[in-house]
Design a protein around this motif. Structure first.
Motif, PDB file in Angstrom:
ATOM      1  N   THR A 327       0.881  -1.264  -0.108  1.00 58.92           N
ATOM      2  CA  THR A 327      -0.145  -0.007  -0.117  1.00 58.92           C
ATOM      3  C   THR A 327       0.975   1.278   0.121  1.00 58.92           C
ATOM      4  N   GLY A 328       0.712   2.126  -0.783  1.00 55.80           N
ATOM      5  CA  GLY A 328       1.146   3.414  -0.975  1.00 55.80           C
ATOM      6  C   GLY A 328       2.423   3.364  -1.983  1.00 55.80           C
ATOM      7  N   LEU A 329       2.672   2.147  -2.608  1.00 51.85           N
ATOM      8  CA  LEU A 329       3.810   2.092  -3.537  1.00 51.85           C
ATOM      9  C   LEU A 329       3.151   2.208  -4.888  1.00 51.85           C
ATOM     10  N   ARG A 330       3.870   2.855  -5.943  1.00 50.68           N
ATOM     11  CA  ARG A 330       3.431   3.000  -7.141  1.00 50.68           C
ATOM     12  C   ARG A 330       4.216   2.203  -8.059  1.00 50.68           C
ATOM     13  N   VAL A 331       3.506   1.342  -9.110  1.00 51.15           N
ATOM     14  CA  VAL A 331       4.087   0.729 -10.154  1.00 51.15           C
ATOM     15  C   VAL A 331       3.881   1.158 -11.266  1.00 51.15           C
ATOM     16  N   VAL A 332       4.729   1.358 -12.277  1.00 53.17           N
ATOM     17  CA  VAL A 332       4.410   1.626 -13.607  1.00 53.17           C
ATOM     18  C   VAL A 332       4.670   0.567 -14.630  1.00 53.17           C
ATOM     19  N   GLU A 333       3.800   0.373 -15.439  1.00 51.23           N
ATOM     20  CA  GLU A 333       3.919  -0.967 -16.326  1.00 51.23           C
ATOM     21  C   GLU A 333       3.819  -0.756 -17.590  1.00 51.23           C
ATOM     22  N   SER A 334       4.625  -1.082 -18.700  1.00 57.55           N
ATOM     23  CA  SER A 334       4.427  -0.790 -20.049  1.00 57.55           C
ATOM     24  C   SER A 334       4.485  -2.155 -20.668  1.00 57.55           C
ATOM     25  N   CYS A 335       3.519  -2.874 -20.583  1.00 58.45           N
ATOM     26  CA  CYS A 335       3.378  -4.492 -21.067  1.00 58.45           C
ATOM     27  C   CYS A 335       2.434  -4.576 -21.954  1.00 58.45           C
ATOM     28  N   ARG A 336       2.598  -5.990 -22.750  1.00 55.01           N
ATOM     29  CA  ARG A 336       1.585  -6.465 -23.607  1.00 55.01           C
ATOM     30  C   ARG A 336       1.421  -7.805 -23.315  1.00 55.01           C
ATOM     31  N   ARG A 337       0.375  -8.363 -23.803  1.00 56.59           N
ATOM     32  CA  ARG A 337       0.037  -9.997 -23.668  1.00 56.59           C
ATOM     33  C   ARG A 337      -0.142 -10.293 -22.399  1.00 56.59           C
ATOM     34  N   VAL A 338       0.571 -11.235 -21.746  1.00 52.89           N
ATOM     35  CA  VAL A 338       0.120 -11.955 -20.392  1.00 52.89           C
ATOM     36  C   VAL A 338       1.098 -11.547 -19.303  1.00 52.89           C
ATOM     37  N   GLN A 339       2.463 -12.005 -19.855  1.00 52.97           N
ATOM     38  CA  GLN A 339       3.699 -12.003 -18.704  1.00 52.97           C
ATOM     39  C   GLN A 339       3.855 -10.724 -17.831  1.00 52.97           C
ATOM     40  N   GLY A 340       4.085  -9.689 -18.486  1.00 56.99           N
ATOM     41  CA  GLY A 340       4.078  -8.357 -17.835  1.00 56.99           C
ATOM     42  C   GLY A 340       2.736  -8.108 -17.212  1.00 56.99           C
ATOM     43  N   PRO A 341       1.463  -7.895 -17.880  1.00 56.57           N
ATOM     44  CA  PRO A 341       0.362  -7.315 -17.182  1.00 56.57           C
ATOM     45  C   PRO A 341      -0.001  -8.244 -16.176  1.00 56.57           C
ATOM     46  N   LEU A 342       0.096  -9.475 -16.061  1.00 56.17           N
ATOM     47  CA  LEU A 342      -0.284 -10.343 -14.798  1.00 56.17           C
ATOM     48  C   LEU A 342       0.777  -9.993 -13.470  1.00 56.17           C
ATOM     49  N   ALA A 343       2.069  -9.789 -13.798  1.00 59.45           N
ATOM     50  CA  ALA A 343       3.045  -9.298 -12.848  1.00 59.45           C
ATOM     51  C   ALA A 343       2.341  -7.783 -12.365  1.00 59.45           C
ATOM     52  N   GLY A 344       1.947  -7.069 -13.081  1.00 58.90           N
ATOM     53  CA  GLY A 344       1.438  -5.922 -12.595  1.00 58.90           C
ATOM     54  C   GLY A 344       0.107  -6.173 -11.863  1.00 58.90           C
ATOM     55  N   ARG A 345      -0.631  -7.149 -12.235  1.00 60.76           N
ATOM     56  CA  ARG A 345      -1.833  -7.238 -11.445  1.00 60.76           C
ATOM     57  C   ARG A 345      -1.629  -7.951 -10.111  1.00 60.76           C
ATOM     58  N   LEU A 346      -0.486  -8.836  -9.862  1.00 64.44           N
ATOM     59  CA  LEU A 346      -0.165  -9.523  -8.785  1.00 64.44           C
ATOM     60  C   LEU A 346       0.441  -8.470  -7.831  1.00 64.44           C
ATOM     61  N   LEU A 347       1.204  -7.512  -8.353  1.00 64.59           N
ATOM     62  CA  LEU A 347       1.602  -6.223  -7.533  1.00 64.59           C
ATOM     63  C   LEU A 347       0.428  -5.434  -7.043  1.00 64.59           C
ATOM     64  N   LEU A 348      -0.657  -5.296  -7.848  1.00 64.86           N
ATOM     65  CA  LEU A 348      -1.811  -4.565  -7.341  1.00 64.86           C
ATOM     66  C   LEU A 348      -2.560  -5.451  -6.265  1.00 64.86           C
ATOM     67  N   LEU A 349      -2.656  -6.641  -6.390  1.00 65.48           N
ATOM     68  CA  LEU A 349      -3.299  -7.431  -5.387  1.00 65.48           C
ATOM     69  C   LEU A 349      -2.605  -7.606  -4.263  1.00 65.48           C
ATOM     70  N   LEU A 350      -1.419  -7.094  -4.005  1.00 68.22           N
ATOM     71  CA  LEU A 350      -0.524  -6.775  -2.686  1.00 68.22           C
ATOM     72  C   LEU A 350      -0.474  -5.583  -2.156  1.00 68.22           C
ATOM     73  N   GLY A 351      -1.240  -4.467  -2.783  1.00 69.11           N
ATOM     74  CA  GLY A 351      -1.463  -3.383  -2.336  1.00 69.11           C
ATOM     75  C   GLY A 351      -1.135  -1.865  -3.352  1.00 69.11           C
ATOM     76  N   ALA A 352      -0.201  -2.327  -4.284  1.00 71.42           N
ATOM     77  CA  ALA A 352       0.324  -1.223  -4.932  1.00 71.42           C
ATOM     78  C   ALA A 352      -0.616  -0.697  -5.808  1.00 71.42           C
ATOM     79  N   GLU A 353      -0.279   0.866  -6.253  1.00 69.99           N
ATOM     80  CA  GLU A 353      -1.081   1.590  -7.262  1.00 69.99           C
ATOM     81  C   GLU A 353      -0.297   1.175  -8.437  1.00 69.99           C
ATOM     82  N   VAL A 354      -1.159   0.765  -9.637  1.00 71.69           N
ATOM     83  CA  VAL A 354      -0.453   0.172 -10.877  1.00 71.69           C
ATOM     84  C   VAL A 354      -0.820   1.264 -11.823  1.00 71.69           C
TER      85      VAL A 354
END
Length: 675
Positions: A327-354
């Protein structure tokens, strides 16, 4: 750094390069397959953070303060962080294992679509996912504690871990508009990859647009109408897990020698990759250099970066009680398809803003049916909850905009093609000049395997083919990648592991860093025992370490090594019943006897003498419904599960209660619970 695998629990010591902070990782006794995956997760944490390969044995640490359950314990400057993997209640649902989890939560249905049924995945895929989530949970606890959060334990749901692996397919099956109902099948009369050359080499092809596709087949003299009809199912094999190609394509490939096909592919822009075996992967330079599977991710400092002695250099706000670790951390994601977007989604589920960067007009994959309003259900499954900013990163103005977004970010994740980051001046070193504390994650396909050479297109099926995973998944003598996107999902997991380790180190020494992960590394996670130095030892093979015995595949591959004095030969697989298919696994002499007693067939004289037992079981099992057999097998202590074909059945599964939500389609919520 030391790692102990003798005795239980095992223990490890990590000394972060540059930080000098010791860690200890312990794995309590567990079920066999999950135990191996958890130990592998602990080992790769050591190797990937600069500790080097496993070393001499170290005294095992007790885990008595860890909550009950299977999992990991991490000790260090932050105190003790633990994680556990929870299965389902044995008294209600019977014993469980990898095979049962694959059956119960839809993996067999998706993997088996191209074959028109349900098929086990010949690798410990659910256990590897659960073990990775356990490591992610433990590292998230480390980050949370270093940020002032009063949290010490992460609990992972094994059913939720299994559901995560089919989350895109579940979203498509439950979409508001034209959902993929029932069990999608490959059209009759069509065939799927891989292809086979005239000289017998199995191979995979890849093209991301139609021009090289047409040019390649034209050079082979293939019927133009068949080529045109096959393009759409070829492109859609990723979301559909089927590939209804016209037989003329296979016939055309079969008329050319492999060397000539390689030449034609190079001349037309088609990407071609042979389907290799595990033994070939074992001879690759990176495996030889590591004396086993290389670490699937690597954490390093930014070039020229100097670490601060104070963790406060990261400049983060503290988190309050009840909040999630990121919570309170920010992730910037520039990804296509599955691998990168799912990593961003997991970080979001751990509380990060994506914050998700998409090209002007949005990601084209937003329009892939089935739809949820104006967006693809599959896209929603990977990207729900992210804030979207449209930026053309190919232009100087777009590159400057990315720099602005990164200026107050904690993590940057990209999965661009090789060389793109440097070409856009958005590589780790450039962005570190803007934000020295940034954790920069590059989720690639091949890692550094190809060096300066031009690699084939790095997609899921190509990496499955090259890595040797296709040999484990396919039938004996017929290696075949799965049409389920196995590596994209597991690649997201290992990328997330690296990001969390990078955030933890940033709190310890104040410096940012670079995380490099790959789909090939994800494949190595599934092949960890097959690529290890003891892969061909009788003990490793007899335990089912390579997958076939443990996961219902043909045991013939290990027969010549194990010999008649080895452990009982498991009886595993998927069987027909009066209604639904049933997956079961009897791996011990006691379980084999119990299975035979329940079904009413004579038990073998010796637990190694199970040849023909499967055939004797098939007819009696078809006399009763799957549910009736399930109750009897569970009472006898034999792991079994109905192999669900319809993914919508997961919506009513009580084991997933609290782990699914609905936003136009079914979405998985966080697989972790923190305490």
């Amino acid at each position: 750094m030391t790692f102990s695998d003798a005795g239980r629990p095992s223990s490890c010591v990590i000394r972060e390069r540059g930080a000098g902070v010791p860690y200890r990782v312990s794995v309590p006794p567990t079920r066999a397959a999950l135990d191996r995956c958890l130990r592998a997760a602990a080992s790769r944490l050591l190797a990937a953070t600069g500790g080097g390969p496993p070393g001499p044995a170290d005294r095992a640490e007790p885990v008595s303060d860890a909550p009950s359950g299977t999992g990991l314990r991490v000790l260090g400057a932050h105190g003790s962080a633990t994680s556990s993997v929870r299965g389902w209640r044995a008294e209600r649902d019977g014993p469980y294992d990898e095979l049962a989890a694959q059956a119960a939560f839809g993996l067999m249905a998706v993997h088996g679509r191209a074959a028109g049924g349900v098929e086990p995945i010949g690798a410990p895929y659910v256990c590897a996912t659960a073990a990775s989530l356990a490591l992610q949970g433990a590292l998230a606890v480390v980050v949370g504690r270093l940020r002032g959060l009063a949290v010490s334990h992460a609990s992972v749901s094994l059913p939720a871990a299994a559901a995560l692996t089919v989350s895109q397919y579940l979203a498509a099956a439950t979409a508001a508009e034209d959902p993929e109902t029932g069990q999608p099948r490959q059209p009759p009369g069509t065939v799927r990859p891989p292809f086979r050359s005239a000289d017998g080499v199995p191979l995979e092809l890849e093209a991301l647009d139609a021009a090289p596709w047409r040019a390649f087949w034209e050079r082979l003299g293939t019927d133009a109408a068949a080529v045109s009809r096959s393009w759409r199912p070829f492109v859609l094999r990723y979301p559909s897990a089927t590939a209804g190609l016209c037989p003329q394509l296979h016939q055309a490939i079969a008329g050319w020698a492999f060397a000539d096909l390689v030449r034609v592919a190079a001349e037309t822009g088609m990407s071609l990759c042979p389907v290799r075996g595990v033994a070939q992967r074992r001879r690759d330079p990176d495996v030889l250099a590591a004396a086993g599977p290389p670490a699937p991710w690597r954490l390093s400092t930014h070039t020229g970066a100097s670490a601060s002695a104070s963790a406060s250099a990261a400049g983060e706000a503290r988190v309050d009680a009840g909040e999630l670790p990121l919570t309170g951390l920010r992730v910037v994601e520039s990804c296509r398809r599955v691998q990168g977007p799912l990593a961003g989604r997991l970080l979001l589920l751990l509380g990060a803003e994506v914050v998700r960067i998409e090209p002007p007009g949005g990601d084209p994959l937003r329009g892939m049916p089935p739809m949820v309003g104006d967006c693809s259900a599959r896209f929603v499954a990977l990207n729900h909850g992210k804030r979207v900013v449209e930026v053309d990163i190919r232009t100087p103005a777009g590159q400057a905009r990315v720099g602005e977004l990164v200026r107050d970010a904690d993590v940057f994740v990209q999965n661009w093609a090789p060389g793109a980051a440097e070409r856009y001046r958005l590589d780790a070193d450039h962005l570190a000049r803007i934000r020295p504390e940034l954790v920069y994650a590059q989720a690639s396909a091949w890692g550094g395997l190809w060096g300066g050479a031009d690699p084939p297109l790095g997609t899921d099926f190509m990496v499955q083919a090259y890595s040797g995973l296709a040999e484990m998944i396919g039938e004996p003598g017929s290696p075949r990648p799965s049409l389920m996107t196995l590596l994209d999902l597991l690649g997201a997991q290992v990328c997330t592991e690296g990001v969390l380790a990078g955030l933890a180190r940033r709190h310890l020494d104040g410096s940012g860093g670079r995380v490099e992960s790959s789909l090939l590394g994800a494949a190595d996670v599934l092949l960890v025992e097959a690529l290890g130095p003891d892969a061909l030892s009788p003990g490793a093979l007899g335990s089912g370490a390579l997958g076939p015995d443990a996961l219902g595949r043909d045991a013939g591959r290990v027969r010549s090594v194990t010999g008649c004095g080895a452990a009982p030969r498991p009886v595993t697989g998927v069987f027909g019943t009066a209604d639904e298919p049933l997956a079961l696994a009897a791996r011990s002499a006691t379980a084999i006897d119990a299975l035979c007693r329940v079904v009413g067939v004579p038990a073998p004289m010796h637990p190694r003498d199970t040849a023909g037992l499967r055939a004797r079981l098939e007819s009696p099992l078809r006399t009763r419904p799957a549910g009736s057999w399930l109750e009897r097998l569970h009472t006898a202590g034999v792991p079994a599960a109905v192999a669900h074909k319809d993914l919508t059945a997961l919506l009513d599964d009580p084991r997933l209660a609290g782990y699914l939500t609905h936003h136009g389609c079914a979405l998985l919520t966080s697989p972790w619970r923190f305490s």
